[in-house]
Design a protein around this motif. Structure first.
Motif, PDB file in Angstrom:
ATOM      1  N   LYS A  51       0.109  -3.810 -14.979  1.00 23.69           N
ATOM      2  CA  LYS A  51       0.083  -3.698 -13.510  1.00 23.69           C
ATOM      3  C   LYS A  51       1.234  -4.505 -12.906  1.00 23.69           C
ATOM      4  O   LYS A  51       1.713  -5.470 -13.488  1.00 23.69           O
ATOM      5  CB  LYS A  51      -1.243  -4.214 -12.945  1.00 23.69           C
ATOM      6  CG  LYS A  51      -2.466  -3.541 -13.512  1.00 23.69           C
ATOM      7  CD  LYS A  51      -2.706  -2.206 -12.883  1.00 23.69           C
ATOM      8  CE  LYS A  51      -4.020  -1.653 -13.433  1.00 23.69           C
ATOM      9  NZ  LYS A  51      -4.322  -0.354 -12.947  1.00 23.69           N
ATOM     10  N   ASP A  52       1.635  -4.104 -11.685  1.00 19.87           N
ATOM     11  CA  ASP A  52       2.764  -4.768 -11.029  1.00 19.87           C
ATOM     12  C   ASP A  52       2.385  -6.025 -10.264  1.00 19.87           C
ATOM     13  O   ASP A  52       3.222  -6.874 -10.010  1.00 19.87           O
ATOM     14  CB  ASP A  52       3.443  -3.793 -10.062  1.00 19.87           C
ATOM     15  CG  ASP A  52       4.178  -2.689 -10.806  1.00 19.87           C
ATOM     16  OD1 ASP A  52       5.030  -3.018 -11.647  1.00 19.87           O
ATOM     17  OD2 ASP A  52       3.873  -1.508 -10.556  1.00 19.87           O
ATOM     18  N   LYS A  93       0.825  -1.213   0.000  1.00 21.20           N
ATOM     19  CA  LYS A  93       0.000   0.000   0.000  1.00 21.20           C
ATOM     20  C   LYS A  93       0.856   1.257   0.000  1.00 21.20           C
ATOM     21  O   LYS A  93       0.575   2.206  -0.733  1.00 21.20           O
ATOM     22  CB  LYS A  93      -0.956  -0.015   1.199  1.00 21.20           C
ATOM     23  CG  LYS A  93      -2.074  -1.021   1.050  1.00 21.20           C
ATOM     24  CD  LYS A  93      -3.005  -1.007   2.257  1.00 21.20           C
ATOM     25  CE  LYS A  93      -4.165  -1.962   2.074  1.00 21.20           C
ATOM     26  NZ  LYS A  93      -5.059  -1.975   3.250  1.00 21.20           N
ATOM     27  N   GLY A  96       2.147   2.100  -3.262  1.00 19.23           N
ATOM     28  CA  GLY A  96       1.134   2.470  -4.255  1.00 19.23           C
ATOM     29  C   GLY A  96       0.756   1.339  -5.192  1.00 19.23           C
ATOM     30  O   GLY A  96       0.234   1.578  -6.283  1.00 19.23           O
ATOM     31  N   ILE A  97       0.996   0.093  -4.771  1.00 19.89           N
ATOM     32  CA  ILE A  97       0.624  -1.064  -5.591  1.00 19.89           C
ATOM     33  C   ILE A  97      -0.892  -1.225  -5.502  1.00 19.89           C
ATOM     34  O   ILE A  97      -1.455  -1.291  -4.415  1.00 19.89           O
ATOM     35  CB  ILE A  97       1.323  -2.356  -5.093  1.00 19.89           C
ATOM     36  CG1 ILE A  97       2.852  -2.184  -5.105  1.00 19.89           C
ATOM     37  CG2 ILE A  97       0.894  -3.563  -5.925  1.00 19.89           C
ATOM     38  CD1 ILE A  97       3.473  -1.889  -6.440  1.00 19.89           C
ATOM     39  N   GLU A  98      -1.537  -1.294  -6.651  1.00 21.04           N
ATOM     40  CA  GLU A  98      -2.993  -1.385  -6.700  1.00 21.04           C
ATOM     41  C   GLU A  98      -3.459  -2.786  -6.303  1.00 21.04           C
ATOM     42  O   GLU A  98      -3.038  -3.776  -6.888  1.00 21.04           O
ATOM     43  CB  GLU A  98      -3.481  -1.054  -8.113  1.00 21.04           C
ATOM     44  CG  GLU A  98      -4.961  -0.869  -8.217  1.00 21.04           C
ATOM     45  CD  GLU A  98      -5.403  -0.447  -9.614  1.00 21.04           C
ATOM     46  OE1 GLU A  98      -6.616  -0.460  -9.845  1.00 21.04           O
ATOM     47  OE2 GLU A  98      -4.553  -0.131 -10.458  1.00 21.04           O
ATOM     48  N   LEU A  99      -4.320  -2.844  -5.286  1.00 17.51           N
ATOM     49  CA  LEU A  99      -4.873  -4.107  -4.799  1.00 17.51           C
ATOM     50  C   LEU A  99      -6.378  -4.109  -5.029  1.00 17.51           C
ATOM     51  O   LEU A  99      -7.036  -3.082  -4.868  1.00 17.51           O
ATOM     52  CB  LEU A  99      -4.591  -4.287  -3.307  1.00 17.51           C
ATOM     53  CG  LEU A  99      -3.124  -4.224  -2.872  1.00 17.51           C
ATOM     54  CD1 LEU A  99      -3.012  -4.275  -1.360  1.00 17.51           C
ATOM     55  CD2 LEU A  99      -2.334  -5.341  -3.509  1.00 17.51           C
ATOM     56  N   LEU A 100      -6.920  -5.259  -5.376  1.00 16.60           N
ATOM     57  CA  LEU A 100      -8.361  -5.394  -5.515  1.00 16.60           C
ATOM     58  C   LEU A 100      -8.999  -5.540  -4.139  1.00 16.60           C
ATOM     59  O   LEU A 100      -9.978  -4.880  -3.805  1.00 16.60           O
ATOM     60  CB  LEU A 100      -8.707  -6.607  -6.396  1.00 16.60           C
ATOM     61  CG  LEU A 100     -10.185  -6.908  -6.564  1.00 16.60           C
ATOM     62  CD1 LEU A 100     -10.872  -5.772  -7.312  1.00 16.60           C
ATOM     63  CD2 LEU A 100     -10.372  -8.227  -7.303  1.00 16.60           C
ATOM     64  N   ASP A 101      -8.424  -6.413  -3.313  1.00 15.42           N
ATOM     65  CA  ASP A 101      -8.979  -6.659  -1.990  1.00 15.42           C
ATOM     66  C   ASP A 101      -7.921  -7.318  -1.105  1.00 15.42           C
ATOM     67  O   ASP A 101      -6.980  -7.941  -1.605  1.00 15.42           O
ATOM     68  CB  ASP A 101     -10.206  -7.575  -2.088  1.00 15.42           C
ATOM     69  CG  ASP A 101     -11.166  -7.407  -0.915  1.00 15.42           C
ATOM     70  OD1 ASP A 101     -10.886  -6.590  -0.015  1.00 15.42           O
ATOM     71  OD2 ASP A 101     -12.189  -8.102  -0.901  1.00 15.42           O
ATOM     72  N   ALA A 121      -5.090  -9.174  -6.473  1.00 17.73           N
ATOM     73  CA  ALA A 121      -4.572  -8.120  -7.343  1.00 17.73           C
ATOM     74  C   ALA A 121      -5.697  -7.506  -8.164  1.00 17.73           C
ATOM     75  O   ALA A 121      -6.668  -8.174  -8.508  1.00 17.73           O
ATOM     76  CB  ALA A 121      -3.508  -8.702  -8.267  1.00 17.73           C
ATOM     77  N   ALA A 122      -5.527  -6.226  -8.487  1.00 22.06           N
ATOM     78  CA  ALA A 122      -6.529  -5.509  -9.276  1.00 22.06           C
ATOM     79  C   ALA A 122      -6.514  -5.957 -10.731  1.00 22.06           C
ATOM     80  O   ALA A 122      -7.472  -5.754 -11.461  1.00 22.06           O
ATOM     81  CB  ALA A 122      -6.286  -4.011  -9.184  1.00 22.06           C
ATOM     82  N   SER A 123      -5.427  -6.555 -11.145  1.00 24.47           N
ATOM     83  CA  SER A 123      -5.287  -6.985 -12.537  1.00 24.47           C
ATOM     84  C   SER A 123      -5.289  -8.508 -12.605  1.00 24.47           C
ATOM     85  O   SER A 123      -4.693  -9.179 -11.768  1.00 24.47           O
ATOM     86  CB  SER A 123      -3.965  -6.457 -13.099  1.00 24.47           C
ATOM     87  OG  SER A 123      -3.744  -6.926 -14.392  1.00 24.47           O
TER      88      SER A 123
END
Length: 193
Positions: free
Chosen positions: A154-155, A88, A91-96, A126-128
């Motif tokens: 995405k990472d 977080k 800034g890594i995008e997480l889905l949940d 992951a969001a992706s």
């Protein structure tokens, strides 16, 4: 240029000092991560075993890892609060992020693990998502490949369409894990198809 992707894996759990989960039972108030086609059989198995909701820990180890291998279940591993916070902050995008408490540590007089010292553990989504192809290698290990046209850039990436929950990442996550000294983690390269 093809991005370099990696499968995120728990380290050498059986040969190390790190604790590992022998299994887990889903909690009624959160996601189970059990594929819908397997849910009925999984619920029956849990009932027959008398498992309580939460993570069951093998007690023969002495250290709590950041990546907690799960030897029984649809989740391959759990991640510590430290890993979630680092992702977080970066800034890594997480889905949940779903917390799974530790239910029990197997009774073993030699165990040095203490429940009160355990970190909080989570399943990260992951969001992706990426369509992955899986093949068994001669050693019975899994080998993943992916189609480059499906990669979103995405990472952190989840698998799509399989019975187990896998995570994949870019070099950015590999570097973050090294910088933050996450324990009990490995990265296996995944090649484009």
């Amino acid at each position: 240029m093809n991005p370099k992707l990696y499968e995120i894996r728990a380290g050498d759990t059986y040969g190390s000092s790190y604790a590992y989960a022998t299994g887990y039972a889903p909690l009624a108030d959160r996601k189970s991560f059990v594929h819908p086609k397997m849910k009925e059989r999984n619920d029956e198995f849990i009932k027959l075993c008398g498992s309580r909701p939460g993570i069951e820990i093998d007690s023969s180890k002495r250290l709590w890892p950041d990546i907690l291998f799960c030897g029984g279940g649809h989740v391959r591993f759990f991640v510590s609060q430290k890993v979630v916070d680092d992702l977080k902050t970066e800034g890594i995008e997480l889905l949940d992020v779903t917390e799974f408490p530790i239910d029990s540590i197997e009774n073993n007089k030699k165990s040095r693990l203490k429940l009160e010292e355990a970190p909080r553990y989570f399943v990260v989504e992951a969001a992706s998502q990426l369509k992955l192809y899986i093949d068994k290698e001669p050693s019975n290990a899994y080998k993943f490949t992916y189609e480059l046209r499906n990669y979103t850039g995405k990472d952190l990436i989840s698998n799509e369409g399989y019975y187990n929950h896998w995570l994949f990442c870019t070099q950015r996550i590999v570097d973050l894990a090294e910088d933050k000294k996450w324990t009990n983690i490995e990265f296996k390269p995944v090649e484009p198809k």
